[in-house]
Design an enzyme around this catalytic site. Structure first.
Site, PDB file in Angstrom:
ATOM      1  N   PRO A  11       0.889  -1.139  -0.095  1.00  0.00           N
ATOM      2  CG  PRO A  11       0.106  -1.104   2.195  1.00  0.00           C
ATOM      3  CD  PRO A  11       0.694  -2.046   1.072  1.00  0.00           C
ATOM      4  CG  ASN A  12      -0.274   4.177   1.244  1.00  0.00           C
ATOM      5  OD1 ASN A  12      -1.227   5.037   0.453  1.00  0.00           O
ATOM      6  ND2 ASN A  12      -0.453   3.907   2.336  1.00  0.00           N
ATOM      7  NE  ARG A  19       3.665   6.899   1.891  1.00  0.00           N
ATOM      8  CZ  ARG A  19       3.980   5.605   2.098  1.00  0.00           C
ATOM      9  NH1 ARG A  19       4.671   4.720   1.263  1.00  0.00           N
ATOM     10  NH2 ARG A  19       3.811   5.182   3.462  1.00  0.00           N
ATOM     11  CE1 TYR A  24       8.620   5.149   3.140  1.00  0.00           C
ATOM     12  CE2 TYR A  24       7.234   7.136   3.042  1.00  0.00           C
ATOM     13  CZ  TYR A  24       7.586   5.857   3.731  1.00  0.00           C
ATOM     14  OH  TYR A  24       6.704   5.377   4.842  1.00  0.00           O
ATOM     15  CG  ASN A  75       8.332  -1.881   0.714  1.00  0.00           C
ATOM     16  OD1 ASN A  75       7.715  -2.258   1.749  1.00  0.00           O
ATOM     17  ND2 ASN A  75       8.888  -1.054   0.406  1.00  0.00           N
ATOM     18  CB  ALA A  78       1.325   0.286   6.592  1.00  0.00           C
ATOM     19  CG  HIS A  81       4.813  -2.072  10.052  1.00  0.00           C
ATOM     20  ND1 HIS A  81       6.264  -2.642  10.360  1.00  0.00           N
ATOM     21  CD2 HIS A  81       4.954  -1.025   9.348  1.00  0.00           C
ATOM     22  CE1 HIS A  81       7.085  -1.736   9.587  1.00  0.00           C
ATOM     23  NE2 HIS A  81       6.131  -0.768   8.989  1.00  0.00           N
ATOM     24  CG  ASP A  88      -1.083 -17.008   8.254  1.00  0.00           C
ATOM     25  OD1 ASP A  88      -0.197 -17.285   9.123  1.00  0.00           O
ATOM     26  OD2 ASP A  88      -2.503 -17.017   8.634  1.00  0.00           O
ATOM     27  CD  GLU A  99      10.444  -7.273   6.088  1.00  0.00           C
ATOM     28  OE1 GLU A  99      11.135  -8.362   6.816  1.00  0.00           O
ATOM     29  OE2 GLU A  99       9.778  -6.503   6.510  1.00  0.00           O
ATOM     30  CG  HIS A 101      10.784  -2.310   4.862  1.00  0.00           C
ATOM     31  ND1 HIS A 101       9.377  -2.037   4.936  1.00  0.00           N
ATOM     32  CD2 HIS A 101      11.090  -3.295   5.584  1.00  0.00           C
ATOM     33  CE1 HIS A 101       8.916  -3.201   5.329  1.00  0.00           C
ATOM     34  NE2 HIS A 101       9.947  -3.983   5.799  1.00  0.00           N
ATOM     35  NE  ARG A 108       9.639   6.020   8.860  1.00  0.00           N
ATOM     36  CZ  ARG A 108       8.854   6.035   7.888  1.00  0.00           C
ATOM     37  NH1 ARG A 108       8.903   5.178   7.067  1.00  0.00           N
ATOM     38  NH2 ARG A 108       7.675   6.929   7.826  1.00  0.00           N
ATOM     39  NE  ARG A 112       6.616   4.443  10.123  1.00  0.00           N
ATOM     40  CZ  ARG A 112       5.645   4.687   9.292  1.00  0.00           C
ATOM     41  NH1 ARG A 112       5.246   3.571   8.235  1.00  0.00           N
ATOM     42  NH2 ARG A 112       4.894   5.718   9.386  1.00  0.00           N
TER      43      ARG A 112
HETATM   44  C1  DQA Z   1       8.046   1.129   3.972  1.00  0.00           C
HETATM   45  C2  DQA Z   1       8.042   1.538   5.498  1.00  0.00           C
HETATM   46  C3  DQA Z   1       6.633   1.239   6.199  1.00  0.00           C
HETATM   47  O1  DQA Z   1       6.671   1.279   7.449  1.00  0.00           O
HETATM   48  C4  DQA Z   1       5.632   2.165   5.631  1.00  0.00           C
HETATM   49  O2  DQA Z   1       4.395   2.000   6.008  1.00  0.00           O
HETATM   50  C5  DQA Z   1       5.762   2.279   4.202  1.00  0.00           C
HETATM   51  C6  DQA Z   1       7.117   2.110   3.384  1.00  0.00           C
HETATM   52  C7  DQA Z   1       9.455   1.414   3.560  1.00  0.00           C
HETATM   53  O3  DQA Z   1       9.613   1.117   2.174  1.00  0.00           O
HETATM   54  O4  DQA Z   1      10.269   2.093   4.072  1.00  0.00           O
HETATM   55  O5  DQA Z   1       4.848   2.331   3.373  1.00  0.00           O
HETATM   56  O6  DQA Z   1       7.753  -0.105   3.747  1.00  0.00           O
END
Ligand code: DQA
Length: 147
Positions: A11-12, A19, A24, A75, A78, A81, A88, A99, A101, A108, A112
């Site tokens: 997401p996002n 953003r 980021y 990735n 959110a 977390h 699962d 993984e 980020h 942070r 997180r």
């Molecule tokens: C993130 C870190 C997460 O805490 C956050 O919610 C994101 C981006 C990162 O790539 O740094 O959406 O996964």
């Protein structure tokens, strides 16, 4: 045929570039996906990239990867977390999982600092921005070549 890896962004992350660029960076998701495809190619791998803002859709994408991918980079944003459903789904994947980020989640907010994904990941890369995806591809390629 080239082995295929699946790259999943949560997401996002579709908003990357605009953003919170101070956290980021200014690289867009399209830029990152193009970088990933190019990097995978240098290892003789193909890369399929997906993004969804929807938790259930991310579970579906992971289940698809379970059938077809030689490795998975995720990735989960959110949902890293919060999501036991994503944990699962990842637990059902036999292929190695990396993984990523973009930000250093440990520098942070406290909420997180824990990621459900980390427990099933072969490796975790955070805080290195878009380069983290390339590093994850390199690491996956090394693992796949030594299998
Ligand atoms: C993130 C870190 C997460 O805490 C956050 O919610 C994101 C981006 C990162 O790539 O740094 O959406 O996964």
């Amino acid at each position: 045929m080239a082995q295929a890896i699946t790259i999943i962004n949560g997401p996002n992350l579709n908003l990357l570039g605009t953003r919170e660029p101070e956290i980021y960076g200014t690289t867009t998701l399209a830029d990152i996906e193009a970088m990933c495809v190019a990097r995978a190619k240098t290892h003789g791998l193909s890369a399929q990239c997906f993004q969804s803002n929807d938790e259930g859709e991310l579970v579906n994408l992971i289940q698809q990867a379970r059938e077809s991918a030689a490795g998975v980079i995720i990735n989960a944003g959110a949902y890293s977390h919060t999501s036991v459903a994503i944990l699962d789904a990842l637990q059902s994947v036999a292929a190695p999982i990396m993984e990523v980020h973009l930000s250093n989640i440990f520098a942070r907010e406290e909420f997180r600092h824990h990621s459900y994904v980390s427990g099933v990941a072969a490796g975790v890369i955070c805080g290195l921005g878009a380069q983290g995806y390339e590093m994850a591809i390199d690491a996956l390629a090394t693992r796949l070549n030594s299998l």
